[in-house]
Design an enzyme around this catalytic site. Sequence first.
Site, PDB file in Angstrom:
ATOM      1  N   ASP A 139      67.720  34.706  31.257  1.00  0.00           N
ATOM      2  CA  ASP A 139      67.532  35.984  30.720  1.00  0.00           C
ATOM      3  C   ASP A 139      68.159  36.195  29.276  1.00  0.00           C
ATOM      4  O   ASP A 139      67.456  36.852  28.553  1.00  0.00           O
ATOM      5  CB  ASP A 139      68.435  37.028  31.571  1.00  0.00           C
ATOM      6  CG  ASP A 139      67.903  37.372  33.073  1.00  0.00           C
ATOM      7  OD1 ASP A 139      67.059  38.185  32.968  1.00  0.00           O
ATOM      8  OD2 ASP A 139      68.661  37.157  33.951  1.00  0.00           O
ATOM      9  N   SER A 140      69.120  35.318  29.107  1.00  0.00           N
ATOM     10  CA  SER A 140      69.642  35.357  27.744  1.00  0.00           C
ATOM     11  C   SER A 140      68.672  34.780  26.893  1.00  0.00           C
ATOM     12  O   SER A 140      68.533  35.192  25.814  1.00  0.00           O
ATOM     13  CB  SER A 140      71.103  34.612  27.757  1.00  0.00           C
ATOM     14  OG  SER A 140      72.010  35.342  28.498  1.00  0.00           O
TER      15      SER A 140
END
Length: 412
Positions: free
Chosen positions: A180-181
Site C-alpha cells: 500500500d505504501s
Amino acid sequence: MSAATSTDAERPQARPLDGLKVVELGTLIAGPFASRILAEFGAEVIKVEAPDGGDPLRKWRLLYEGTSLWWFVQARNKKSVTLNLKHPDAIGALKKLLAGADVLVENFRPGVLDKLGLSEAVLKDINPSLVIVRLSGFGQTGPMAQQPGFGAIGESMGGLRYITGFPDRPPVKVGISIGDSIAALWGVIGALMALRHRDATGGRGAGQGQTVDVALYEAVFAMMESMLPEFDVFGFIRGRTGNIMPGITPSNTHTARDGRHIIVGGNGDAIFRRLTTAIGRPDLAADPSLADNAGRDARRDEIYALIDAWVAAHDGDEVLRVLGEADVPVSRVYSIEDIAADPQYLARAVFETARLPDGRTFKAPAPMPRLSETPGRTDWIGPALGEHTDEVLKGLGYRAQDIAALRAGGAL
C-alpha cells in the site's frame, strides 16, 4: 486542532503545495497515505468520510481513548467532511467540491464511482483540469479490475512475497503494509507529474487534467529490480535467500555473542579488504580470487562462515566498534525502541512532538522528504469525524440552514 512543533508566534513557512486543493475519497492505507504526503507539504486535503464511523483506520491497531494512534498520524493536516454518498444531496455537495479541486485521490474498487454518478466523463465535465489519482488492487482495466485487492495481494502478485524469507520455509510478509505504501508513493509521483502537465497547458480551470492509474501489484512489481530481464534472458527465477544477496557478497545478518543481530555489508572491493583485515584475515584481503564480487560470490559460503564465527565471538558493541573504525557498513538490527533513542535519528529531527486531543504529547514521524527551503510540517493531527463539515460546506456557498437540512435529511 492541535499544532505539532511550531508555536503560534512563529510565521508559517511556505510549502511547495500551498494553494492546492485535494479531495480524498479513500480509506485505510494507500489513498490516505498519498493524500497525507500532499497535506504535509501544504495542500488543503478534504477527506470525505461516511458519517457512520468514517475511515476504518480510526479503529486499527492500538487505540488511545478509542482512536487509533495510526489515524492521528495518517490523517494529519486533513479536514474531515462527512457525506453519505448514497444520498443524492451528498453527491451534489461532492460535485461542488470537486469543481474547485486540483486533485481527487480515490481508492474505491473500479466501478464504484461510476455507480455513484461520478464516472471519469462526469468528472471531466465538472472539472476538465482535475487530476484523478486512482489506486486499486489491479488497476482500472484488465480481467481482474473488478476484484478486491489489498496490499498483501499486491505484494504477492507483484513478486515481493515470493522472494521474501528463507528458501526452506514459506514466503513471509514485510512487517508493514509495504504494498500500500509503495502504491501511495507512486500515486503522489503521478499526481505531481500530472499537475506539472496541467500547469504547462493552462493551469487550474484551463489546463489538461488526466488520470493516474496505480495498481497495487504493478506498484510492487516496479520495485523488483532485474527479476524480469534475468528471467527473460536466462530463465532465472529469483527465489527466497534469507538475509543474503546472491550475486552481491558479502551482505548478511550475523548474530553476536550477546544475541544482537548485526548487519554487515562488505560487498565493495575496497570494503571487503577492510573487513577481512579488521576481523584478522588479511590473507583474504590479499587473495586475488576474492578481489571482485564475482570471485567472492563463488566462495560466499566460506566467507559467510568466517564472518559468522568472528561476529559470534564478540559482543554486539565490540562488533560495531571494530567494523565502524574500519569504515565497513555495519548496524545492529533496530527495534522501534532503538530507533526512538538513536543519536542519528535525534540529530536529524526525524521525530516531531504532536499533541493528542486531551493534551498528552506523543512522538510521530516528521514529514518526509526533507526540503531545505519549503519543508513539510504538521499543523494538526488526524481530525474528529466530520470536524470540518460545516466549514467546508460554508466555503461552497451552503448556508447554516442548508447544512442543517442536509444533516436532518441524512446526507451528512
